[in-house]
Scaffold this active site. Sequence first.
Site, short mmCIF file in Angstrom:
data_model
loop_
_atom_site.label_atom_id
_atom_site.label_comp_id
_atom_site.label_asym_id
_atom_site.label_seq_id
_atom_site.Cartn_x
_atom_site.Cartn_y
_atom_site.Cartn_z
N GLU A 1 0.85 -1.20 0.00
CA GLU A 1 0.00 0.00 0.00
C GLU A 1 0.89 1.26 0.00
OE1 GLU A 1 -1.22 2.84 3.07
OE2 GLU A 1 -2.08 0.95 3.82
N GLU B 1 10.23 2.34 2.35
CA GLU B 1 8.92 2.19 2.99
C GLU B 1 8.82 0.94 3.85
OE1 GLU B 1 6.48 4.52 2.86
OE2 GLU B 1 7.93 5.74 1.75
#
Length: 986
Positions: free
Chosen positions: A87, A160
């Site tokens: 995501e 991330e």
Amino acid sequence: MLRFKRFASQYNQAKLLRKYPVGTILHGYEIKRVLPVPEMKFIAVDLQHSQTGSQHLHIDRDDKNNVFSVAFKTNPPDSTGVAHILEHTTLCGSHKYPVRDPFFKMLNRSLSTFMNAMTGHDYTFYPFSTANQADFKNLRDVYLDATFNPLLKHQDFLQEGWRLEHSDLKDPNSDIIYKGVVYNEMKGQMSSSNYQFWTKFQQSIYPSLNNSGGDPQKITNLQYHDLISFHAKHYHPSNAKTFTYGNFPLDDTLHRLNEEFSLHGRRNLKKEIPKPLDFATETRVTEIGEVDPMLPPDKQLKTSMTWLCGDPSNVYDTFVLRVIGNLLMDGHSSPMYQELIESGIGYDFAVNSGVDSTTAANFFTVGVQGCSDASRFEKTVHSVLENTLKKPFEPKKVEAIIEQLELSKKNHKTDFGLQLLYSLVPGWINKTDPFDNLVFDDILSQFKSDWAEQGDGFFRDVIERYIIDKPCFYFSMEADPKFSQTLELEEAGRLSQKVSQLDSADKETILKRGMQLQESQNSLEDLSCLPTLKIKDIPRKGDTYGIQKRPQISHRITDTNGITYLRGKRSLNNAIPLHLYPYLSLFADCLTSLGTSSESYSEIEDEMKLHTGGVSTSVSVHANAETLEPQVDFNFEGYSLNAKTEYVLDIWRKLIVETDISKHSEKLKVLIRSLASSNTSSVAESGHSYARGYTGAHLLSSRAIKEAMGGIEQLKLITRLSAVLDDSALFQAEVIDKLVELKSYVIAKDEMKFFVTCDGDKQVTTVESQIQIFLNSLPDQSQACSFSAAKYPTLTASGKPTLVTFPFQVHYTAHSRMGVPYVHADGASLQVLSNLLTFKYLHREIREKGGAYGGGAVYSALDGLLSFYSYRDPHPLNSLNVFNNCGKYALEKADWHTSNLDEAKLTIFQQVDAPISPSSEGVTEFSYGISDDMRQKRREQLLDVTLSDVRNVAEKYLLDSKSVSAAIGPKLAEMKEELWDVKQLQ
Ligand SMILES: [Zn+2]
């Protein structure tokens, strides 16, 4: 199962229906079904993309706050957080928009009212909302390209997800540590014992769903290729559900979707729906978690009981189950509240309590926190449930629930489309037909007729079918003083094992990679590929919400759908003695918790639910728009259907005039315990707000009062009060006497002002006379007090930053400086400056490089306060350093252009022009004294800010002005006593 059928002909929505003839093919989509929902003023259209099978749901409603979303079913195969990391990384650049973080960059090229991406248990979805049609197209394009054509670079995975990196990139001999945005985000989540409880409960009862967010201990097992194949498997049109809501044309969206989807074939995806634990017999799980430093050592247990109650695709059963959950647990008069919380078995309900239908199973859970005796808890829950079979629920409680549902249909909310989406996605992604969830009136009328015919019987059926004598899942979490130490040791062990396997070539690669990442984070990018709105898209004239101003009762007439909203306030600027300020919030809470001399609060609450949409009381403080002097107000609000306003006023009277603090001292203890039990989790969830509040309290009286009423100072007070509850003399002196005294200062009819929002003059007249009757019931004057809020002392700083210690894994930091009052011309430039700093500097330094989950600068226009903050921050010292140097950066290094200035303004106008509900129109003027003219002036100032204005205010307010810094979190070795003021919260 029960299916609802409704026929178009019976509704006057023929015109809308003609827009969507079933069977029509539009841009590769076929209209499969259409559902009119007149009670909510919309039509739902179900479409399917013929080539890929992808389903699109369109809600056609005359609402300008349009919504778009794309959702995927994403069963997490393990607890590495792959769905969550994906995501994040999809938002790091796509083929059409190959820039770092296009999603974040769009935040200031748009007038969106909401942009986000979320990972649920077994789904991931990407929603946004905006009222601007060009913006809608821009964002839709960025979202589709991000999800279907992301770059998913290795570097994005490292940034991330997780990576090994030297703690000091300039020093090859420095320690190698774990970094990564999601890694730190999840470590931060683990700081909250409520999160620990919730996530471990979820993993125990539903192991097949794993931990979709990612367990930090497992995240470091995830490999880059796992991420790539997870995307390839799940982010396909055949596995996607798209959604639009609002008044923009559907045709255009279908055209764009078809363009994207026609590049893909059709996949026959086997819909795997993971099932929860099969607890055929009683099952017990006990876990360990963090000690809550604000609760007594013998009240650390969190414990719960859960029953499996069918599945959410049976929409009506699920609805009935929710009603039962509400009857059993909602509010002071509910049996579970009385038997578990009022009796003192727990301080409050546990976070997993209630009916959860967000997975493929319905769970009914009763749990408590702040508990010491699990077996007493269990016996009590069983006996309450068995009692429901013997003694019927009071009919007026069921009527109250129906009343609340009817009222909520009329009460217009600006985020209706988003809320609808949230309610649909979890079931829709599995096997619930979304149409079944949209027929509000059918469900409600079925319920009314079942209840009329069978009375209590059909509640009992459900309770017997699922709960009584059925296997129960017992879940508890005990506090372990070594919990965070164990986590740290685990991390250290896991790290050293990884590092020990590295040879010198690996280490060199790690160093090089770290430097490359930093380089790319520092590089300037060409963002011209991204679409953007222009400043000319922002109208120079803003919306106005004129109110009819009267000395005592002002009003606004607008389309409220038959509801009247009532607000009252009394200025406390010269009313409260200094020593009583910290008690103001508790006092306001008492009014909606304790009861009067003749009625219990449960009785008042029943009446409230039966006749109104809710009544509340609060004490607020803000700075005066011209002088920055604190404005302290006692507020009370409520709303009801037009015909029922006298109930709102009568309840006001009971709460405000008749609340009897001494009589209900036991309930007061329950209230204080429940406040204490949520203290730690609220700091874990919004530590940056606490840190900001604390630093601001050194600069401004209004912030110092706020701090006393709701900040760290307030947490200390509640902890102190919760320790005297068992000592009756101390409790009388420290709590009861103080609150009774406070009441004599707060409640009086002088200085009272009212604001009525409704849909007609006649209604205003009616309400005015009701208010007069209410006023007559109040004492003429309060006890005299000579202390003025303007003299409220700010906190004093030693010049050193303050650390407030908390047993978290990460830090929250803040740094504050003074700005100017709302009407001052520099205010607009300061607001733009804080925005430029956030987007053009702090995001990179604090989040991308520093690994914090969030950080930025906020300018509070009303309080005239400039604050910097970081959220779940592994490098608090670095962040504070960055904050301190912001002025220098803005003047010496920043290379800001007009396009950056425009972006900053767009971001600010997202808030300025966010749609507001009819009930909020004119409230800024009533509550803060900011008129339409003042807002219009500010609007023009904002639009006119130049880069040289920004430089001027950076020089004036960021260089030599007084600043205050603070951090909340564990004490680090570098935080030496001579450099830091260290404060314990306990
Ligand atoms: Zn996240």
